[in-house]
Design a protein around this motif. Structure first.
Motif, PDB file in Angstrom:
ATOM      1  N   MET A   1     -19.155 -27.771 -12.740  1.00 40.75           N
ATOM      2  CA  MET A   1     -20.176 -28.828 -12.818  1.00 40.75           C
ATOM      3  C   MET A   1     -20.574 -29.101 -14.264  1.00 40.75           C
ATOM      4  O   MET A   1     -21.716 -29.386 -14.571  1.00 40.75           O
ATOM      5  N   GLN A   2     -19.611 -29.033 -15.151  1.00 39.69           N
ATOM      6  CA  GLN A   2     -19.887 -29.191 -16.569  1.00 39.69           C
ATOM      7  C   GLN A   2     -20.246 -30.622 -16.963  1.00 39.69           C
ATOM      8  O   GLN A   2     -20.884 -30.848 -17.980  1.00 39.69           O
ATOM      9  N   ASP A   3     -19.810 -31.609 -16.172  1.00 37.34           N
ATOM     10  CA  ASP A   3     -20.027 -33.008 -16.544  1.00 37.34           C
ATOM     11  C   ASP A   3     -21.316 -33.590 -15.976  1.00 37.34           C
ATOM     12  O   ASP A   3     -21.587 -34.780 -16.146  1.00 37.34           O
ATOM     13  N   ILE A   4     -22.122 -32.782 -15.303  1.00 40.81           N
ATOM     14  CA  ILE A   4     -23.344 -33.279 -14.675  1.00 40.81           C
ATOM     15  C   ILE A   4     -24.366 -33.660 -15.747  1.00 40.81           C
ATOM     16  O   ILE A   4     -24.710 -32.873 -16.618  1.00 40.81           O
ATOM     17  N   ARG A   5     -24.846 -34.910 -15.662  1.00 44.37           N
ATOM     18  CA  ARG A   5     -25.849 -35.397 -16.613  1.00 44.37           C
ATOM     19  C   ARG A   5     -27.185 -35.716 -15.948  1.00 44.37           C
ATOM     20  O   ARG A   5     -28.194 -35.890 -16.632  1.00 44.37           O
TER      21      ARG A   5
ATOM     22  N   LEU B   1     -24.196 -44.249 -14.728  1.00 45.42           N
ATOM     23  CA  LEU B   1     -23.433 -43.033 -14.461  1.00 45.42           C
ATOM     24  C   LEU B   1     -22.561 -43.200 -13.227  1.00 45.42           C
ATOM     25  O   LEU B   1     -22.819 -44.045 -12.372  1.00 45.42           O
ATOM     26  N   SER B   2     -21.541 -42.373 -13.127  1.00 46.95           N
ATOM     27  CA  SER B   2     -20.693 -42.323 -11.941  1.00 46.95           C
ATOM     28  C   SER B   2     -21.217 -41.232 -11.001  1.00 46.95           C
ATOM     29  O   SER B   2     -21.964 -40.339 -11.428  1.00 46.95           O
TER      30      SER B   2
ATOM     31  N   ARG C   1     -19.813 -38.648  -9.912  1.00 50.68           N
ATOM     32  CA  ARG C   1     -19.400 -37.297 -10.330  1.00 50.68           C
ATOM     33  C   ARG C   1     -20.192 -36.785 -11.532  1.00 50.68           C
ATOM     34  O   ARG C   1     -20.051 -35.615 -11.907  1.00 50.68           O
ATOM     35  N   GLN C   2     -21.006 -37.647 -12.137  1.00 53.17           N
ATOM     36  CA  GLN C   2     -21.853 -37.211 -13.250  1.00 53.17           C
ATOM     37  C   GLN C   2     -23.264 -36.834 -12.812  1.00 53.17           C
ATOM     38  O   GLN C   2     -24.114 -36.550 -13.642  1.00 53.17           O
TER      39      GLN C   2
END
Length: 216
Positions: free
Chosen positions: A1-5, A159-160, A162-163
């Motif tokens: 989950m590194q791309d979670i903003r 955002l998408s 997946r973010q």
């Protein structure tokens, strides 16, 4: 989950321990309208839905042509919610978790079955409003599990799916995120069980705020 903003939270049963108050107010509305009072287990199943959808499921025989319609039930529910004395505090550690995630650069949002009026009230009462970049109430989109409120939040923030991650205590939260392939985390201190939440493919189901804090 590194791309979670962005972390999007449900409110009732996830951040606020308000399930008991909701149950009491639905039962009070039913008594006021001289309807069969639903059991707590029945009411727990509709928590997270918009009020019109929730009341229609609990009281399917009510309609606009009947002696007691859904609008009357909602009116009595709102009356009780304003005056009911059942405590509805934030869950222990909820404020700390939100402050921690925000301090580490994660944006926060709310997607709830509450109306805008009800959400604004609790955001101000808890002092948490400044932590959230945006929010959606049930009267600003379609009821969960329709993913429209999540799509609106994503579009607003650019955002998408997946973010972002959806954090919630009900199968309605999990199904809403699942519909657009958004990562989701279930919490077991609200209305639905670990098994029920797990059926919607969450990345994790956690039993405490401390466990949730470590995930992002």
């Amino acid at each position: 989950m590194q791309d979670i903003r962005l972390a999007i939270f449900d409110w009732d049963g996830t951040l606020m321990d308000s399930v008991g108050r909701i149950v009491a107010c639905v039962q009070g509305a039913a008594r006021d309208c001289e309807l069969t009072v639903p059991a707590p287990a029945q009411i727990r199943q509709i928590i997270g839905l918009s009020l019109d959808v929730a009341m229609s499921r609990l009281f399917p025989l009510c309609n606009d042509s009947g002696t007691t319609n859904i609008a009357a039930l909602i009116d009595r529910y709102r009356h009780h919610y304003l005056h009911d004395a059942t405590p509805s505090p934030l869950f222990a550690g909820a404020g700390e978790l939100l402050h921690d995630w925000q301090s580490r650069g994660l944006q926060l949002a709310v997607a709830t079955g509450k109306s805008r009026r009800g959400l604004d009230r609790v955001l101000d009462e808890t002092g948490l409003r400044p932590l959230f970049v945006t929010s959606r109430g049930a009267d600003e989109a379609r009821s969960k599990p329709d993913p429209l409120m999540l799509e609106q939040i994503l579009d607003e923030q650019g955002l998408s799916p997946r973010q972002a991650v959806m954090v919630g205590d009900s199968v309605h939260d999990m199904a809403m995120a699942e519909a657009i392939d958004m990562p989701r985390i279930g919490v077991t201190w609200g209305v639905d069980s670990r098994d029920s939440l797990s059926r919607h493919g969450p990345v994790a189901v956690v039993d405490s705020m401390a466990a949730l804090k470590t995930l992002l």
